[in-house]
Design a protein around this motif. Structure first.
Motif, PDB file in Angstrom:
ATOM      1  N   TYR A 290       0.840  -1.202   0.000  1.00 38.61           N
ATOM      2  CA  TYR A 290       0.000   0.000   0.000  1.00 38.61           C
ATOM      3  C   TYR A 290       0.882   1.262   0.000  1.00 38.61           C
ATOM      4  CZ  TYR A 290      -2.502   3.877   2.151  1.00 38.61           C
ATOM      5  OH  TYR A 290      -2.979   5.128   2.430  1.00 38.61           O
ATOM      6  N   LEU A 291       1.893   1.273   0.874  1.00 39.29           N
ATOM      7  CA  LEU A 291       2.774   2.461   0.954  1.00 39.29           C
ATOM      8  C   LEU A 291       3.481   2.691  -0.386  1.00 39.29           C
ATOM      9  CD1 LEU A 291       4.394   1.910   4.490  1.00 39.29           C
ATOM     10  CD2 LEU A 291       2.671   3.619   3.883  1.00 39.29           C
ATOM     11  N   GLY A 292       3.928   1.594  -0.993  1.00 38.73           N
ATOM     12  CA  GLY A 292       4.630   1.687  -2.284  1.00 38.73           C
ATOM     13  C   GLY A 292       3.734   2.259  -3.368  1.00 38.73           C
ATOM     14  N   GLN A 293       2.471   1.800  -3.376  1.00 39.79           N
ATOM     15  CA  GLN A 293       1.549   2.270  -4.422  1.00 39.79           C
ATOM     16  C   GLN A 293       1.111   3.703  -4.180  1.00 39.79           C
ATOM     17  OE1 GLN A 293      -1.438  -0.770  -4.403  1.00 39.79           O
ATOM     18  NE2 GLN A 293      -0.099  -2.156  -5.544  1.00 39.79           N
ATOM     19  N   ASP A 337      -2.554   8.474   4.978  1.00 47.78           N
ATOM     20  CA  ASP A 337      -3.952   8.884   5.210  1.00 47.78           C
ATOM     21  C   ASP A 337      -4.954   7.762   5.476  1.00 47.78           C
ATOM     22  OD1 ASP A 337      -3.426  11.554   5.032  1.00 47.78           O
ATOM     23  OD2 ASP A 337      -4.217  11.825   3.007  1.00 47.78           O
ATOM     24  N   GLU A 338      -4.837   6.653   4.727  1.00 50.11           N
ATOM     25  CA  GLU A 338      -5.905   5.651   4.814  1.00 50.11           C
ATOM     26  C   GLU A 338      -5.674   4.593   5.878  1.00 50.11           C
ATOM     27  OE1 GLU A 338      -6.561   4.339   0.668  1.00 50.11           O
ATOM     28  OE2 GLU A 338      -6.056   6.421   0.252  1.00 50.11           O
ATOM     29  N   LEU A 339      -4.524   4.633   6.524  1.00 52.05           N
ATOM     30  CA  LEU A 339      -4.198   3.534   7.455  1.00 52.05           C
ATOM     31  C   LEU A 339      -4.992   3.642   8.767  1.00 52.05           C
ATOM     32  CD1 LEU A 339      -0.321   3.422   6.966  1.00 52.05           C
ATOM     33  CD2 LEU A 339      -2.029   1.872   6.002  1.00 52.05           C
ATOM     34  N   GLU A 340      -5.439   2.480   9.239  1.00 55.33           N
ATOM     35  CA  GLU A 340      -6.166   2.433  10.526  1.00 55.33           C
ATOM     36  C   GLU A 340      -5.210   2.673  11.684  1.00 55.33           C
ATOM     37  OE1 GLU A 340      -8.693  -1.050  11.815  1.00 55.33           O
ATOM     38  OE2 GLU A 340      -9.020  -0.972   9.629  1.00 55.33           O
ATOM     39  N   GLU A 341      -4.053   2.028  11.557  1.00 54.72           N
ATOM     40  CA  GLU A 341      -3.034   2.140  12.613  1.00 54.72           C
ATOM     41  C   GLU A 341      -1.684   2.432  11.979  1.00 54.72           C
ATOM     42  OE1 GLU A 341      -3.029  -1.656  14.533  1.00 54.72           O
ATOM     43  OE2 GLU A 341      -4.321  -0.893  16.142  1.00 54.72           O
ATOM     44  N   ILE A 342      -0.859   3.176  12.692  1.00 54.20           N
ATOM     45  CA  ILE A 342       0.476   3.498  12.185  1.00 54.20           C
ATOM     46  C   ILE A 342       1.492   3.099  13.256  1.00 54.20           C
ATOM     47  CG2 ILE A 342       1.982   5.372  11.400  1.00 54.20           C
ATOM     48  CD1 ILE A 342      -0.714   6.834  10.670  1.00 54.20           C
ATOM     49  N   PRO A 376      -3.080   5.532  16.415  1.00 53.41           N
ATOM     50  CA  PRO A 376      -4.266   5.463  15.562  1.00 53.41           C
ATOM     51  C   PRO A 376      -4.086   6.345  14.329  1.00 53.41           C
ATOM     52  CG  PRO A 376      -4.703   6.807  17.520  1.00 53.41           C
ATOM     53  CD  PRO A 376      -3.322   6.253  17.685  1.00 53.41           C
ATOM     54  N   GLY A 377      -4.539   5.841  13.165  1.00 53.98           N
ATOM     55  CA  GLY A 377      -4.471   6.645  11.942  1.00 53.98           C
ATOM     56  C   GLY A 377      -5.541   7.723  11.958  1.00 53.98           C
ATOM     57  N   ASN A 394      -5.265  13.290  14.912  1.00 57.32           N
ATOM     58  CA  ASN A 394      -4.387  12.109  14.980  1.00 57.32           C
ATOM     59  C   ASN A 394      -3.108  12.309  14.166  1.00 57.32           C
ATOM     60  OD1 ASN A 394      -6.055  10.844  16.702  1.00 57.32           O
ATOM     61  ND2 ASN A 394      -6.859   9.326  15.246  1.00 57.32           N
ATOM     62  N   ALA A 395      -3.198  13.099  13.107  1.00 61.72           N
ATOM     63  CA  ALA A 395      -1.983  13.395  12.321  1.00 61.72           C
ATOM     64  C   ALA A 395      -1.057  14.286  13.150  1.00 61.72           C
ATOM     65  CB  ALA A 395      -2.353  14.064  11.008  1.00 61.72           C
TER      66      ALA A 395
END
Ligand code: GDP
Ligand code: IMO
Ligand code: MG
Length: 431
Positions: A290-293, A337-342, A376-377, A394-395
């Motif tokens: 996902y990160l790569g794309q 942006d779209e991740l539930e958890e980081i 949390p994302g 959260n950001a």
């Protein structure tokens, strides 16, 4: 306020240095490359137009800004002329603003052939170089047999030097690596054609920078690669062959170390690496993909896909200390942006227990198991945000936690490839 600023990558390269150099050049009087070569690939996006630069400083897109290539850079004349032609086609005036150190060692076609032959010879244990001849060119510099730009100016001397150096390279290529020799005559003809164009651009960068400094000009140094690829301080031997860290600014330009300088470290909100070598927070799963794309993580120079992983605060803190970083620019926050958890790596588990500093030895680093903290994302778009107050809570929490962990203030945040999609909380030229 005047001063000088160095913009350095704090990870394994591709942190977004080009975008930030282009942006900050608005306040600079000149931009300077001090190490590396056309292994670098720096992307600028200005009003939707993408420009990829490899050798020419990223300040070139700003009108009237002089751009210097320092003596620490290894120079492929053909690659440079191609880049100049690309920029001139875009209507950018390069010739009146580009200055190149007369001491730059040249990258010859035999350096490229040797780079390729060595990588092939190493097989699976290769470094994964960009195959641009960088390592062999720096080897010749240190071995005191390099041909430098000033040598190109003297036709007879150049001929003789090229002949003897190519004889040595071709011996290595054919006898040791079983590879094809490179033709001397063709190389001589090709390089001789560059003489008339490049010799007028030659300067003593130390002298030019001394004059700028004396006139209180704002000098901006543009790092290539990243701290973890530094030949002394990186994940050796999986590194490039130059000093990508702050010391390289002095040796690679003649700029006095005693002159004060603000160091802006650039980090991605996660980590990427292209080429071989240890990568503790690597994600070989759907999140990595996902990160790569989402981050379009493909090399600007070689087109290879970049491996992706979580932010490694242990390595970035180490990079901050090594470079005496003053402030941090965090790029690609929007990619999360779209991740539930980081997750963020805060320490390593090793055979000897938990550690929060990175080992110098790449083999030891490869054994380190990351210990993560989970945040949390925000699961809403931050793409293009240029006002800190608009960031989701959260950001902001993620940004605050990173600056605590790396012990440096985050002063710039980038949320898209575009020049102006950036929050400058504190300008590096304000000291
Ligand atoms: P450099 O080598 O450090 O200059 O970085 P590269 O240009 O190789 O790679 C960075 C990539 O990320 C480029 O494609 C940039 O256009 C892009 N980029 C830079 N900043 C941001 C950002 O904040 N968000 C997103 N989505 N892309 C960014
Ligand atoms: P920018 O400036 C990312 C990596 C190569 C390889 C190692 C050695 O765009 O951040 P080399 O050709 O230098 O001998 O390769 O260094 N590498 C980079 N990785 N960004 C770069 O530059 C790089 N320049 C070299 O992938 O692992
Ligand atoms: Mg790059």
């Amino acid at each position: 306020m005047s001063g000088s600023v160095a913009i350095l990558g704090l990870q394994w390269g591709d942190e977004g240095k080009g975008k930030i150099v282009d942006l900050i050049t608005a306040q600079a009087d000149c931009t300077v490359r001090f190490q590396g070569g056309h292994n670098a690939g720096h992307t600028l996006v200005i009003d939707g137009q993408t420009v990829a630069l490899h050798l020419i400083p990223s300040g070139i897109m700003r009108d009237n800004i002089p751009c210097l290539i320092g003596n620490g850079v290894v120079l492929d004349c053909g690659a440079l002329l191609k880049e100049i032609a690309m920029l001139e086609d875009l209507g950018v005036d390069v010739f009146s603003r580009l200055m190149i150190s007369e001491s730059c060692p040249l990258i010859l076609p035999t350096h490229i052939a040797l780079d390729k032959a060595r990588e092939a010879h190493k097989g699976k244990k290769n470094i994964g170089t960009t195959q641009r001849g960088i390592g062999p060119a720096y080897e010749d510099k240190v071995a005191r047999r390099a041909i430098r730009l000033c040598d190109l100016a003297d036709e007879d001397y150049f001929k003789e030097r090229l002949k003897s150096l190519m004889a040595y390279h071709n011996f290595m290529l054919t006898k040791y690596y079983n590879a094809e020799a490179v033709d001397y005559k063709a190389t001589l003809d090709k390089l001789s054609r560059y003489r008339q164009i490049l010799v007028p651009l030659m300067v003593n960068t130390g002298e030019v920078l001394f004059d700028y400094q004396s006139q209180d000009k704002n000098i901006l140094f543009e790092g290539a690669q990243g701290t973890l690829l530094d030949v002394d301080h990186g994940t050796y031997p999986y590194v490039t062959s130059s000093n990508t860290t702050v010391g390289g600014v002095a040796t690679g330009t003649g700029f006095m170390p005693a002159w004060s300088m603000y160091v802006l470290g650039i980090v991605k909100a996660y980590t990427t690496r292209v080429g071989s070598g240890p990568f503790p927070t690597l994600l070989e799963n759907d999140i990595g993909k996902y990160l790569g794309q989402k981050g379009h993580e493909f090399g600007v120079t070689t087109g290879r896909s970049r491996a992706c992983g979580w932010f490694d605060a242990v390595l970035v803190r180490h990079a901050c200390r090594l470079n005496a970083v003053n402030g941090i620019c965090l790029t690609k926050l929007d990619v999360l942006d779209e991740l539930e958890e980081i997750k963020v790596c805060v320490a390593y588990q090793t055979a000897k227990g938990k550690v929060d500093t990175a080992p110098s030895c790449a083999r030891a680093l490869a054994q380190c198991q990351p210990i993560y903290e989970t945040w949390p994302g925000w699961q809403t778009s931050t793409f293009g945000i240029d006002d800190y107050n608009q960031l989701p809570e959260n950001a902001k929490n993620y940004v605050n936690r990173l600056q605590e962990l790396i012990e440096k203030p985050i002063t710039i945040i980038s949320t898209s490839p575009e020049r102006n999609h950036t929050m400058i909380l504190k300008s590096p030229f304000d000291g």
